[in-house]
Design a protein around this motif. Structure first.
Motif, PDB file in Angstrom:
ATOM      1  N   MET A   2      29.478  42.960  34.386  1.00 22.91           N
ATOM      2  CA  MET A   2      29.628  43.224  35.817  1.00 22.91           C
ATOM      3  C   MET A   2      30.915  44.012  36.089  1.00 22.91           C
ATOM      4  O   MET A   2      30.907  44.957  36.901  1.00 22.91           O
ATOM      5  N   ASP A   3      31.996  43.647  35.427  1.00 27.49           N
ATOM      6  CA  ASP A   3      33.256  44.383  35.598  1.00 27.49           C
ATOM      7  C   ASP A   3      33.081  45.841  35.190  1.00 27.49           C
ATOM      8  O   ASP A   3      33.539  46.760  35.885  1.00 27.49           O
ATOM      9  N   PHE A   4      32.428  46.065  34.056  1.00 26.63           N
ATOM     10  CA  PHE A   4      32.209  47.427  33.581  1.00 26.63           C
ATOM     11  C   PHE A   4      31.354  48.212  34.577  1.00 26.63           C
ATOM     12  O   PHE A   4      31.650  49.372  34.910  1.00 26.63           O
ATOM     13  N   THR A   5      30.300  47.580  35.061  1.00 27.99           N
ATOM     14  CA  THR A   5      29.367  48.261  35.960  1.00 27.99           C
ATOM     15  C   THR A   5      30.032  48.641  37.278  1.00 27.99           C
ATOM     16  O   THR A   5      29.817  49.747  37.799  1.00 27.99           O
ATOM     17  N   LEU A   6      30.824  47.748  37.827  1.00 29.50           N
ATOM     18  CA  LEU A   6      31.518  48.055  39.081  1.00 29.50           C
ATOM     19  C   LEU A   6      32.501  49.204  38.894  1.00 29.50           C
ATOM     20  O   LEU A   6      32.669  50.046  39.787  1.00 29.50           O
ATOM     21  N   ALA A   7      33.139  49.247  37.727  1.00 33.30           N
ATOM     22  CA  ALA A   7      34.126  50.305  37.470  1.00 33.30           C
ATOM     23  C   ALA A   7      33.457  51.650  37.193  1.00 33.30           C
ATOM     24  O   ALA A   7      34.111  52.693  37.283  1.00 33.30           O
ATOM     25  N   GLY A  14      23.547  40.970  31.807  1.00 30.83           N
ATOM     26  CA  GLY A  14      24.446  41.100  30.669  1.00 30.83           C
ATOM     27  C   GLY A  14      24.539  42.486  30.069  1.00 30.83           C
ATOM     28  O   GLY A  14      25.140  42.665  29.001  1.00 30.83           O
ATOM     29  N   TYR A  15      23.995  43.498  30.754  1.00 32.08           N
ATOM     30  CA  TYR A  15      24.016  44.866  30.233  1.00 32.08           C
ATOM     31  C   TYR A  15      25.088  45.690  30.955  1.00 32.08           C
ATOM     32  O   TYR A  15      25.078  45.787  32.189  1.00 32.08           O
ATOM     33  N   LYS A  16      25.977  46.280  30.177  1.00 30.15           N
ATOM     34  CA  LYS A  16      26.972  47.182  30.755  1.00 30.15           C
ATOM     35  C   LYS A  16      26.250  48.445  31.215  1.00 30.15           C
ATOM     36  O   LYS A  16      25.713  49.184  30.390  1.00 30.15           O
ATOM     37  N   THR A  17      26.253  48.659  32.521  1.00 28.38           N
ATOM     38  CA  THR A  17      25.436  49.739  33.085  1.00 28.38           C
ATOM     39  C   THR A  17      26.290  50.659  33.945  1.00 28.38           C
ATOM     40  O   THR A  17      26.965  50.204  34.872  1.00 28.38           O
TER      41      THR A  17
END
Length: 275
Positions: free
Chosen positions: A128-133, A169-172
């Protein structure tokens, strides 16, 4: 039961009740014109609280779906439902028993076990952190770290789909395709992530964009909602997707869940070599 009657549905759980809620919703949508009221009873772990649940079922009789692991609480609830003459279903039992029989192993029930902060939980937080960024093309220098990269023109559900996948759970990451603006060169050299492209019907896209324009109280008279320009925008984006061999998903009238399922099918196909 007529279509005008109200169905009282009791969802009883010793944890958050999210499992019951999702199962109930998935089943209720299969029936047309059904008015349902969900009575949610969560964190049912004591006899005194169960008494309140039983009183609630007596006051508004209706089917009971439950996820309780305490054998005494289960027995008392089932006996009460038989007395009240309403169906009572332990929704997870058939699945747990099937898995136990297949594996030849006993289950070890514990309330709320699926919500424990295990490695999968922290993986979802990281995703989630990766996706938001990496929403809307904010960062492209480290796209190689993504599991999935979504491309598409404006208002093709890239962000909500990315967030849904992140919760799985997937970095998107998602990158917008903007008319007359070259996309970031990085997307053409990605090796690790699945790059997937979204397209949609231009007429439907204009409807979505007009709603967005009205919400932002902006002028409508722009190429952003002009049929000819939108058709051209969608067509050019699709030609680029096909040219680069990226799988294309038509999101017209698809729910976020359906679109996400299609993305994960492409991901599984690539990982298993069945592309």
């Amino acid at each position: 039961m007529s279509s005008t009657d109200l169905l009282h549905l009791h969802l009883v759980s010793d944890a958050t009740g999210e499992t019951n809620h999702q199962i109930a919703r998935a089943c209720l949508v299969q029936f047309e014109d059904v008015r349902a009221k969900e009575h949610v009873w969560s964190l049912v772990r004591t006899g005194s609280y169960l008494d309140k649940v039983i009183a609630g079922v007596e006051a508004n009789p209706g089917p009971v779906l439950f996820t309780l692991v305490d054998p005494d609480l289960r027995r008392r609830l089932e006996e009460a439902c038989r007395r009240i003459e309403v169906p009572c279903l332990p929704v997870l039992d058939p699945i747990v028993m099937t898995l136990a029989n297949y594996m030849g192993r006993e289950s070890h029930p514990r309330p709320g076990r699926q919500h424990e902060m295990d490695a999968a939980y922290f993986n979802r937080i990281e995703a989630m952190d990766f996706t938001l960024a990496h929403d809307d093309g904010q960062q492209v220098h480290d796209l190689e770290e993504a599991d999935i990269v979504i491309l598409g023109v404006s208002r093709t559900s890239k962000t909500p789909t990315s967030l849904y996948l992140a919760n799985r759970g997937y970095k998107t990451a998602n990158v917008p395709i903007v008319p007359d603006v070259p996309p970031p060169d990085e997307i053409f050299h990605l090796k690790r992530p699945l790059v997937v492209a979204f397209t949609t019907d231009p007429a439907r896209l204009i409807q979505v964009r007009r709603n967005r324009v009205l919400m932002l109280k902006q002028r409508e008279e722009t190429d952003y909602v002009a049929m000819e320009q939108v058709r051209k925008e969608v067509a050019e984006a699709r030609r680029m997707f096909v040219k680069n061999g990226w799988p294309v998903i038509d999101v017209t009238r698809r729910s976020i869940e359906e679109t996400s399922a299609a993305v994960l099918q492409h991901l599984e196909a690539r990982e298993t070599g069945n592309v």
